[in-house]
Design an enzyme around this catalytic site. Structure first.
Site, PDB file in Angstrom:
ATOM      1  N   CYS A  41       0.839  -1.195   0.000  1.00 37.99           N
ATOM      2  CA  CYS A  41       0.000   0.000   0.000  1.00 37.99           C
ATOM      3  C   CYS A  41       0.879   1.252   0.000  1.00 37.99           C
ATOM      4  O   CYS A  41       1.989   1.250   0.515  1.00 37.99           O
ATOM      5  CB  CYS A  41      -0.911  -0.001   1.222  1.00 37.99           C
ATOM      6  SG  CYS A  41      -2.085   1.388   1.244  1.00 37.99           S
ATOM      7  N   ASP A  43       0.335   3.819   1.700  1.00 39.38           N
ATOM      8  CA  ASP A  43       0.265   4.407   3.045  1.00 39.38           C
ATOM      9  C   ASP A  43       1.666   4.753   3.574  1.00 39.38           C
ATOM     10  O   ASP A  43       2.562   3.906   3.571  1.00 39.38           O
ATOM     11  CB  ASP A  43      -0.418   3.396   3.987  1.00 39.38           C
ATOM     12  CG  ASP A  43      -0.812   4.022   5.313  1.00 39.38           C
ATOM     13  OD1 ASP A  43       0.067   4.593   5.993  1.00 39.38           O
ATOM     14  OD2 ASP A  43      -2.003   3.940   5.677  1.00 39.38           O
ATOM     15  N   ARG A  45       2.789   5.051   6.408  1.00 40.11           N
ATOM     16  CA  ARG A  45       3.237   4.317   7.602  1.00 40.11           C
ATOM     17  C   ARG A  45       3.780   2.933   7.278  1.00 40.11           C
ATOM     18  O   ARG A  45       4.362   2.261   8.130  1.00 40.11           O
ATOM     19  CB  ARG A  45       2.066   4.175   8.588  1.00 40.11           C
ATOM     20  CG  ARG A  45       1.516   5.510   9.061  1.00 40.11           C
ATOM     21  CD  ARG A  45       0.161   5.331   9.719  1.00 40.11           C
ATOM     22  NE  ARG A  45      -0.836   4.805   8.781  1.00 40.11           N
ATOM     23  CZ  ARG A  45      -2.088   4.481   9.134  1.00 40.11           C
ATOM     24  NH1 ARG A  45      -2.479   4.608  10.384  1.00 40.11           N
ATOM     25  NH2 ARG A  45      -2.931   4.024   8.218  1.00 40.11           N
ATOM     26  N   HIS A  97      -2.182  -4.088   4.960  1.00 37.57           N
ATOM     27  CA  HIS A  97      -1.948  -3.656   6.347  1.00 37.57           C
ATOM     28  C   HIS A  97      -3.274  -3.343   7.031  1.00 37.57           C
ATOM     29  O   HIS A  97      -4.208  -2.864   6.399  1.00 37.57           O
ATOM     30  CB  HIS A  97      -1.016  -2.440   6.388  1.00 37.57           C
ATOM     31  CG  HIS A  97      -1.615  -1.185   5.800  1.00 37.57           C
ATOM     32  ND1 HIS A  97      -2.116  -0.164   6.575  1.00 37.57           N
ATOM     33  CD2 HIS A  97      -1.814  -0.803   4.523  1.00 37.57           C
ATOM     34  CE1 HIS A  97      -2.583   0.798   5.794  1.00 37.57           C
ATOM     35  NE2 HIS A  97      -2.418   0.433   4.550  1.00 37.57           N
ATOM     36  N   CYS A 100      -6.033   0.131   6.990  1.00 39.25           N
ATOM     37  CA  CYS A 100      -5.825   0.626   5.625  1.00 39.25           C
ATOM     38  C   CYS A 100      -7.004   1.518   5.217  1.00 39.25           C
ATOM     39  O   CYS A 100      -8.151   1.070   5.165  1.00 39.25           O
ATOM     40  CB  CYS A 100      -5.684  -0.549   4.654  1.00 39.25           C
ATOM     41  SG  CYS A 100      -5.395  -0.029   2.944  1.00 39.25           S
TER      42      CYS A 100
HETATM   43 CO    CO Z   1      -3.465   1.150   2.982  1.00 39.25          CO
END
Ligand code: CO
Length: 208
Positions: A41, A43, A45, A97, A100
């Site tokens: 992803c 993302d 993080r 994750h 998400c």
């Molecule tokens: Co995500």
């Protein structure tokens, strides 16, 4: 953090690498031979290289919202093709994750413009596993499980590609489904058996 700071960080990083090994970038520029393709992803993080402790040159990476491998996504499919056919990676990892935002958004009814058809891929995963998800106690449990089921479906999407099937058959390429738990920093291996999961569908997806 400002953009200027990012550039100054880069200056320091490049200087540090050369101080440790004067040939570092010359060696890096000579080519890459990663053994893993990581699909994860976007993302911020879920920092692929950091959480896996790998250095530049060690993993080939593709990231998008909710780690999707759409059947007509030329970007994702191109990455897979290049990694399998040219880089000859031995492993493909799809890493989702928990927490998400893409998965969460797919569970709501809001129209998100161009993201709506994109998120439909995840809603299809929800529909495919509707019975299992409906049986869970609450929305939080469904959110958690949909992250895992999405990884499973994207692993199946990876395996639909003929070059992946050939590499699995000819040189033991493996496809792995992982979930990164942001709350602990740990990665959970879903231990998916792709040949087993694909078995009953192989007749329609495989290209001789
Ligand atoms: Co995500």
């Amino acid at each position: 953090m400002s953009t200027e700071e990012l550039l100054s960080n880069n200056e320091s990083w490049a200087t540090e690498q050369v101080r440790e090994n004067p040939d570092y970038f010359t060696e890096l520029a000579s080519g890459q031979a990663p053994n893993h393709l990581y699909i994860g992803c976007s993302d911020s993080r879920v920092a692929a290289s950091t959480m896996l402790g790998v250095q530049p040159g060690e993993i080939f990476v593709h990231r998008n919202i909710a780690n999707l491998v759409g059947n007509t996504d030329l970007s994702a499919l191109g990455v897979i093709n290049f990694a399998v056919t040219h880089l000859q990676v031995d492993h493909i990892i799809v890493c989702g994750h928990y927490f998400c935002g893409g998965i969460k958004a797919a569970m709501t009814t809001t129209d998100l413009g161009i993201l709506s058809p994109y998120l439909r891929e995840i809603r299809d995963v929800y529909r495919l596993h509707q019975q299992e998800l409906a049986a869970l106690p609450d929305e939080a449990a469904r959110y958690h499980r949909l992250v895992e089921l999405n990884v499973q479906e994207q692993c199946i999407n990876v395996t639909k590609n003929p070059e992946v099937q050939r590499a699995m058959r000819d040189r033991g390429l493996q496809v792995h489904g992982w979930v990164f738990d942001i709350a602990t920093g740990k990665i959970i291996d879903l231990k998916l058996d792709l040949p087993e999961l694909m078995q009953e569908f192989m007749t329609i997806y495989s290209l001789k």
